[in-house]
Design an enzyme around this catalytic site. Structure first.
Site, PDB file in Angstrom:
ATOM      1  N   SER A   1       0.836  -1.205   0.000  1.00  0.00           N
ATOM      2  CA  SER A   1       0.000   0.000   0.000  1.00  0.00           C
ATOM      3  C   SER A   1       0.867   1.249   0.000  1.00  0.00           C
ATOM      4  CB  SER A   1      -0.966  -0.025   1.182  1.00  0.00           C
ATOM      5  OG  SER A   1      -0.255   0.036   2.393  1.00  0.00           O
ATOM      6  N   CYS A   2       0.184   2.374  -0.129  1.00  0.00           N
ATOM      7  CA  CYS A   2       0.812   3.695  -0.229  1.00  0.00           C
ATOM      8  C   CYS A   2       1.923   3.866   0.796  1.00  0.00           C
ATOM      9  CB  CYS A   2      -0.263   4.766  -0.013  1.00  0.00           C
ATOM     10  SG  CYS A   2       0.367   6.433   0.120  1.00  0.00           S
ATOM     11  N   PRO A   3       3.087   4.360   0.450  1.00  0.00           N
ATOM     12  CA  PRO A   3       3.458   4.902  -0.850  1.00  0.00           C
ATOM     13  C   PRO A   3       4.232   3.935  -1.738  1.00  0.00           C
ATOM     14  CG  PRO A   3       5.139   5.491   0.737  1.00  0.00           C
ATOM     15  CD  PRO A   3       4.160   4.586   1.444  1.00  0.00           C
ATOM     16  N   MET A   4       4.274   2.638  -1.344  1.00  0.00           N
ATOM     17  CA  MET A   4       5.163   1.700  -2.031  1.00  0.00           C
ATOM     18  C   MET A   4       4.916   1.545  -3.538  1.00  0.00           C
ATOM     19  SD  MET A   4       7.112   1.253   0.340  1.00  0.00           S
ATOM     20  CE  MET A   4       8.251  -0.044  -0.019  1.00  0.00           C
TER      21      MET A   4
ATOM     22  N   ASP B   1      -3.657  -2.120  -4.470  1.00  0.00           N
ATOM     23  CA  ASP B   1      -4.029  -0.918  -3.712  1.00  0.00           C
ATOM     24  C   ASP B   1      -4.991  -0.067  -4.559  1.00  0.00           C
ATOM     25  OD1 ASP B   1      -4.166   1.421  -2.276  1.00  0.00           O
ATOM     26  OD2 ASP B   1      -2.118   2.051  -2.721  1.00  0.00           O
TER      27      ASP B   1
END
Lengths: 199, 81
Positions: B17-20, B44
Site C-alpha cells: 500500500s501507499c506509498p510503495m 491498492d
C-alpha cells in the site's frame, strides 16, 4: 514661446531619448539585468519542486506521515528535506525508531476509555495491534520508509540542539542522516521550498 | 495480463500500500530505457489516483492506460525522457 522651443528641439532626433541615461548608467543597468537573469537561472535550478517537512513528533503513528510524504515526493523527483526536532528525532534514532509507541491515552480513536488506556502495558498493546494491522495491510514499516527515503536522496536532518538536549550521540542515528544542523538551516530550506509542512 | 503494449518489464506491487506502489514504480522506471513501457500490477485501490498524480507531476513519464481487473489495478507507464 518656451513650449514651442521644446517641441522643435525634438526635430533633430536626439533631444528626446538620449539625455535621459548617461552611458555609465546604461552600462550599470545592463549589468544589473545580466545579474538578475543569472540569479533567475540559479533560483529555478532544474525547475524541480522543493519540499521541507519539520517532524516534531515521535509517536509510532506520527512517524508515518512525514516519511510517506517524503518518500513519495522523492518519487516525483522533488528535492526533499525533513528536519527532525524534539521527539521527531526518535524516528531517525536507530534504536529508538524500532520501539516507537502509539499512545492509548488521550486518543479518542482508541476503543477503550482513557481510564483503562492509562493502565500499564496499554501503550504496548495498542502499538502491537497497530503493527499487526500495518503488516496485514501491506503498509511499509518505519525502517523501510527511512531506508527508501535515504535511498532516493531525501535529506533526513537531525536537529543538533535537540540531539544535545536529549543526550543523544550523532552515531545513534541511521547512516545517511544529516547532523550538525539547526533552525537556520531549516528556515533556509523552507524559504526555498514550494511545500512546507509541520508535522 | 494481456495488453497491446510491448511491456519491457512488469512490476508486481500486489499487497503493498501507499506509498510503495509509487516509490517502486519510480525506482523501476529509472532503470528503463526511453520508450520502454512498464506494467505495474497493484492491489491498492488508491494506486489508480496516485499513479495519475505521480505521472502528471513527474517529467519524463507518461501514463498510457489504467485497467481495473477485479481486485487488480494495472497501470501502463511509458518512460518518455
Amino acid at each position: 514661446m518656451s513650449t514651442d522651443n521644446r517641441a522643435t528641439t525634438t526635430d533633430d532626433g536626439t533631444a528626446d531619448a538620449a539625455p535621459e541615461f548617461a552611458p555609465a548608467e546604461l552600462q550599470a543597468l545592463r549589468e544589473r539585468v545580466d545579474e538578475l537573469e543569472a540569479s533567475l537561472i540559479d533560483g529555478t535550478d532544474d525547475g524541480g519542486k522543493k519540499m521541507t517537512i519539520v517532524a516534531t513528533q515521535g509517536s509510532f503513528d506520527m512517524a508515518y506521515p512525514p516519511l510517506i510524504l517524503a518518500s513519495t515526493a522523492a518519487a516525483f523527483g522533488w528535492d526533499v528535506v525533513v528536519f527532525h526536532t524534539f521527539w521527531g528525532l526518535d524516528i531517525l534514532h536507530e534504536e529508538k525508531s524500532k520501539g516507537l509507541k502509539l499512545s492509548a491515552v488521550g486518543n479518542p480513536n482508541m476503543p477503550v476509555p482513557n481510564a483503562l488506556a492509562a493502565m500499564p502495558g496499554m501503550d504496548r498493546m495498542a502499538t502491537r495491534m497497530m503493527e499487526r494491522k500495518i503488516d496485514e495491510n501491506g503498509t511499509a514499516t518505519i525502517e523501510e520508509l527511512i531506508d527508501l527515503s535515504l535511498e532516493q536522496g531525501v535529506d533526513l536532518q537531525a536537529c543538533q540542539m535537540t540531539i544535545e538536549l536529549m543526550d543523544y550521540d550523532e552515531d545513534d542515528f541511521y547512516d545517511g542522516v544529516t547532523t550538525g544542523v539547526g533552525a537556520a538551516t531549516a528556515l533556509q530550506h523552507m524559504a526555498e521550498s514550494d511545500v512546507q509542512l509541520l508535522v | 495480463m494481456s495488453s497491446e503494449y510491448h511491456t519491457a518489464e512488469t512490476l508486481d506491487v500486489k499487497g503493498l500500500s501507499c506509498p510503495m506502489p509509487i516509490v517502486k514504480t519510480k525506482q523501476t522506471v529509472d532503470g528503463l530505457e526511453i520508450g520502454d513501457v512498464l506494467e505495474v500490477v497493484a492491489t491498492d485501490s488508491g494506486s489508480t489516483s496516485d499513479i495519475q498524480g505521480w505521472a502528471e507531476g513527474t517529467d519524463g513519464v507518461e501514463l498510457l492506460e489504467q485497467i481495473e481487473d477485479g481486485q487488480r489495478y494495472v497501470h501502463y507507464v511509458e518512460k518518455t525522457a
